[in-house]
Write a protein that holds these residues in place. Structure first.
Motif: not given
Length: 896
Positions: A52, A54, A57, A78, A82, A85-86
């Protein structure tokens, strides 16, 4: 000092040290592009290995403004991974995507659009939609191609925006662009949207047709498949069909099997539209080489060969002369290393191609196959010989001679399969080959399979008058009666009755013994009921018994193995799909929408497509036909003039009981198979079909057709609907009768409203059925809208209609994709489901209204259909708002 450039694999050599993430964070914020790029590559490697990353980010996306194309691609990759999640952080960089979408470099523009399409966040649609609009009009073809594919991704995020912002017309315009890459991707996008929405989004015109045809030869192989499938979905006139057939012919020679099969699908679709015999002949001639090439094991693997064979099976049913001649027939000869599924399909095709000119060659092949080691293949080969005998009357003698040679080999499974097919030959040619019965009787000791045993018993019973020791033979079978399976027991019962009718003096004790076992010791209801029928028939009217049991049997025909013309045409238009492999229409392969043509109750079991099932059930079907003749004779049984024929005057049996079910009015809809007995859930062994109707008491009835293909009796059932759009539930009186193995029943039960309704899953009812086999869940489609409305109770008085109309709130919605915009069609369809037309008003040019009344659940419903510029809008009013919304959906479903 120069820095050694890292190889790709070195980025995956992680040490998992505590300071590694901190070091990456530092390098990501370095001002040197090379350091940043190495850091991002390391982050991507971590991400690929499942670590992970993230938390990095914000540090990674700082590099999004870089002019370095390689670094920009890595950052985009990338962000795609992600973004979920973001989500909030990803939305902040959308402005950078929109800026890159206007970059002078077309590669960067396309990259930005593709990345935006891959970020599956609902809020991104507001930024993606305007960007795609501009990209679809971009001057660069690569950008337009990318935008076309991203339109499908936008559709997955928000379906409404694609239609509202008119992306579909823009995609159709791209088909006329001329660039093959753009045309292919536009067609692929429209195909995906059409499949997911269930709408015809192509609306093909002559310009689009020209664009498709022009791009056909210049696309890559998968592009050609999409274009050919789009052409196959189009309905041209004769001139267009002729032109397209000429354009498609070169694709038949393509080395990719998918392209050549798609081209064949277009030809199958368009040939019926062409009048010219020359064009038809040329198209069929062009099809032969690619079909044969698909069977070349040195070019194509067995899986491709099997798909080709299944499709060829359909094509030669439509065009029987397509592959006649030795040069084509030899291609279907089985190779020693062919998988069993390929061999069996080749056998099937050789039977279809068999005629008087090539049967000698085919029989030689079949005879050699019957001596191989694979038991299943040998059985199929023997059965194929029998099918040839039934198909070709002039060559039946030769086929029977080959079968006798195989039976004389003494190989157990060959003997048993031979007896099975000879039974069918006897049915096809009665009283013609009795001389071979002696050879069959010499092999009685080797019979241990139920079907072979039942076939031999049938032969002895059918020709008991000509077999001198028939009583002795059937007594031998009767000794093991209680230990045999149901199939053999039914055959013995019928054969013994036939024997008694031929030789009453010799077989009296035997028939009494068998009937007593059937009616007193056997639990199987089918066998017991048939025993009672024969007992009563022989006791009361022996002449009628002779007419029924010894009457002429229906003749077997080679048409038994042919698909219905309507089904065949549907399958031919779906060549190169699963439909053509399974030989099932598409709706039968989709859960919840499969349909099978059932016969109504009293017409017997429904048809199956599997040839083997038909062969296995023929002896049982024959006995069922005998029962039906007796039941339908209509004559009141008379007391036998010969007195107590069987010595059973003091023990007249009671009539067999039947399940009591509510009487239903005839329904126009055909039952739909909603639960397969062999596919789908872990629950197997019971096939369920269903439809709905209205009883004479105006109750909504659920009609279930339950077929038991398991090996156990099914006696206990529980049934329940989940909350559904009609609020219907079965009553506590749901008690279907027991179902014996191999039997099918129709059971009707009334439905009641339980007050639990939801408009989710409109048009289908989720059901659960519990039996000894377990619990099965399935959906039953509801299309019998006429059972919901009571036309006699609908408002007839226009004043009453108007007085109610003004005081009720309006529920309206446009009719999506109406089948027709004509008032005549609308009136006919709505009256068909029980609505009553009140008035029709022409208000202005292109604007009219039709008013209808209906009554549902003892509540008045008022309907207005508005005709405006070729569009239909429905208005529904009722005192019950939920009912009005439901009827609005029903009107939409009926008219679209």
């Amino acid at each position: 000092m120069t820095t050694r450039k890292k190889k790709g694999g070195e980025y995956f050599k992680t040490t998992n040290q505590r300071g590694e993430i901190a070091e990456l964070k530092k390098n990501l914020n370095d001002h040197k592009t090379g350091v940043q790029k190495d850091a991002v590559k390391k982050v991507i490697a971590f991400m690929t290995c499942g670590t992970d990353v993230s938390p990095l980010f914000n540090d990674v996306v700082k590099s999004i403004t870089t002019p370095d194309l390689e670094l920009k691609k890595l950052v985009y990759l990338y962000i795609i991974n992600y973004a979920r999640k973001q989500a909030d952080a990803a939305l902040k960089v959308v402005d950078h995507f929109r800026k890159d979408a206007q970059n002078p470099d077309p590669l960067i523009r396309a990259l930005a659009i593709r990345t935006m399409g891959c970020i599956r966040i609902p809020k991104i649609k507001d930024s993606l939609a305007p960007t795609l609009k501009l990209a679809l009009r971009d001057k660069d073809d690569y950008v337009k191609k990318t935008a076309a594919i991203c339109t499908v991704k936008l559709y997955d995020i928000d379906q409404e925006i694609v239609f509202k912002e008119e992306f579909v017309p823009k995609l159709r315009e791209l088909i006329s662009e001329g660039n093959p890459m753009v045309v292919f991707n536009a067609v692929a996008a429209l195909t995906e949207i059409g499949m997911k929405s269930g709408k015809d989004v192509f609306n093909m015109n002559s310009n689009m047709l020209s664009g498709l045809a022009a791009a056909l030869s210049e696309c890559n192989e998968w592009g050609q498949v999409y274009l050919l499938d789009a052409l196959a979905a189009y309905q041209p006139d004769e001139k267009e069909a002729t032109s397209i057939l000429q354009r498609v012919s070169p694709q038949l020679k393509h080395k990719n099997a998918a392209v050549s099969m798609s081209a064949i699908k277009v030809i199958m679709k368009y040939l019926p539209l062409v009048e010219s015999k020359t064009v038809k002949k040329n198209s069929l001639d062009a099809m032969r080489p690619p079909l044969i090439t698909l069977l070349n094991h040195s070019i194509h693997p067995p899986e491709i060969q099997y798909v080709a064979l299944r499709n060829i099976n359909l094509i030669i049913q439509k065009f029987p002369d397509l592959l006649t001649g030795f040069q084509y027939l030899k291609e279907f000869f089985c190779e020693y290393n062919d998988p069993i599924y390929v061999k069996i399909e080749k056998l099937e095709i050789m039977v279809r191609l068999a005629d008087d000119s090539n049967i000698d060659l085919i029989l030689t092949e079949f005879k050699s196959y019957a001596k191989e080691a694979d038991t299943e293949f040998v059985r199929k080969a023997v059965r194929a010989i029998g099918r040839c005998a039934i198909k070709l009357t002039a060559k039946a003698q030769k086929c029977v001679h080959v079968l006798l040679e195989l039976i004389k080999t003494g190989v157990n499974y060959v003997v048993q399969e031979g007896i099975i097919v000879i039974k069918d030959i006897f049915r096809k040619y009665p009283n013609k080959y009795e001389q071979i019965i002696g050879v069959l009787c010499d092999n009685l000791d080797s019979l241990d399979e139920p079907e072979a045993k039942a076939s031999m018993v049938w032969i002895i019973g059918e020709y008991s008058a000509r077999i001198s020791n028939s009583v002795e033979l059937l007594e031998t079978f009767a000794e093991t009666f209680e230990a045999d399976g149901t199939q053999v027991q039914l055959a013995i019962l019928t054969a013994v009755v036939k024997l008694f009718l031929h030789k009453p003096d010799e077989a009296g004790d035997l028939v009494k013994k068998v009937l007593e076992i059937c009616t007193k010791k056997v639990d199987n209801p089918d066998l017991r009921d048939r025993g009672f029928v024969y007992w009563r028939l022989l006791y009361q009217n022996p002449e009628t018994a002779k007419a029924v049991v010894l009457g002429k049997k229906p003749e077997i025909s080679d048409q038994t193995f042919q698909l219905e013309s309507k089904t065949l045409n549907v399958l031919l238009t779906n060549i190169n799909t699963l439909s053509s492999i399974f030989h099932k229409p598409p709706e039968q392969l989709v859960k919840g929408t499969r349909t099978t043509n059932f016969k109504t109750k009293g017409e017997g079991d429904y048809d199956e497509d599997e040839d083997e099932d038909e062969d296995e059930d023929e002896d049982e079907d024959e006995d069922e036909d005998e029962d039906e003749e007796e039941e339908n004779s209509g004559a009141k049984p008379a007391q036998a003039a010969t007195g107590d024929l069987l010595g059973m005057l003091d023990s007249e049996p009671a009539a067999a009981t039947t399940a009591s079910v509510p009487t239903t009015a005839p329904t126009k809809s055909k039952p739909t198979v909603v639960l397969s007995a062999t596919r789908g859930q872990d629950y197997k062994g019971l096939e369920v079909a269903a439809n709905f109707s209205k009883s004479e008491d105006d109750d909504i009835m659920l009609n279930l057709y339950l077929k038991n293909v398991s090996q156990q009796h099914l006696t206990k059932f529980l049934f329940k609907f989940n909350a559904n759009f009609l609020g219907l539930q079965v009553t506590k009186d749901f008690k279907p009768p027991a179902i014996a193995p191999g039997a099918m029943i129709q059971y009707s039960t009334p439905l009641a409203e339980d007050g639990k309704s939801t408009l989710e899953n409109f048009g289908q009812l989720q059901a659960a059925l519990k039996s000894q086999l377990g619990i099965a869940f399935f959906y039953i489609p509801f299309t019998e809208w006429e059972v919901l409305f009571d036309r006699d109770e609908a408002i007839e008085n226009s004043k009453e209609f108007l007085s109610q109309w003004d005081g009720l709130s309006d529920n309206k919605a446009p009719i999506s994709s109406p089948k027709s915009n004509s008032p005549e069609f609308v009136q006919a369809r709505l009256e068909q489901i029980g609505m009553r037309k009140m008035a029709y008003r022409q208000l202005a040019q292109g604007h009219a209204c039709m008013f209808l009344s209906a009554n549902m659940r003892e509540t008045d419903v008022l309907i207005e259909i508005e005709f405006t510029q070729g569009q239909l809008v429905a208005h529904v009013k009722s005192e019950d708002p939920k009912l009005a919304q439901l009827v609005l959906k029903i009107v939409n479903a009926v008219l679209k």
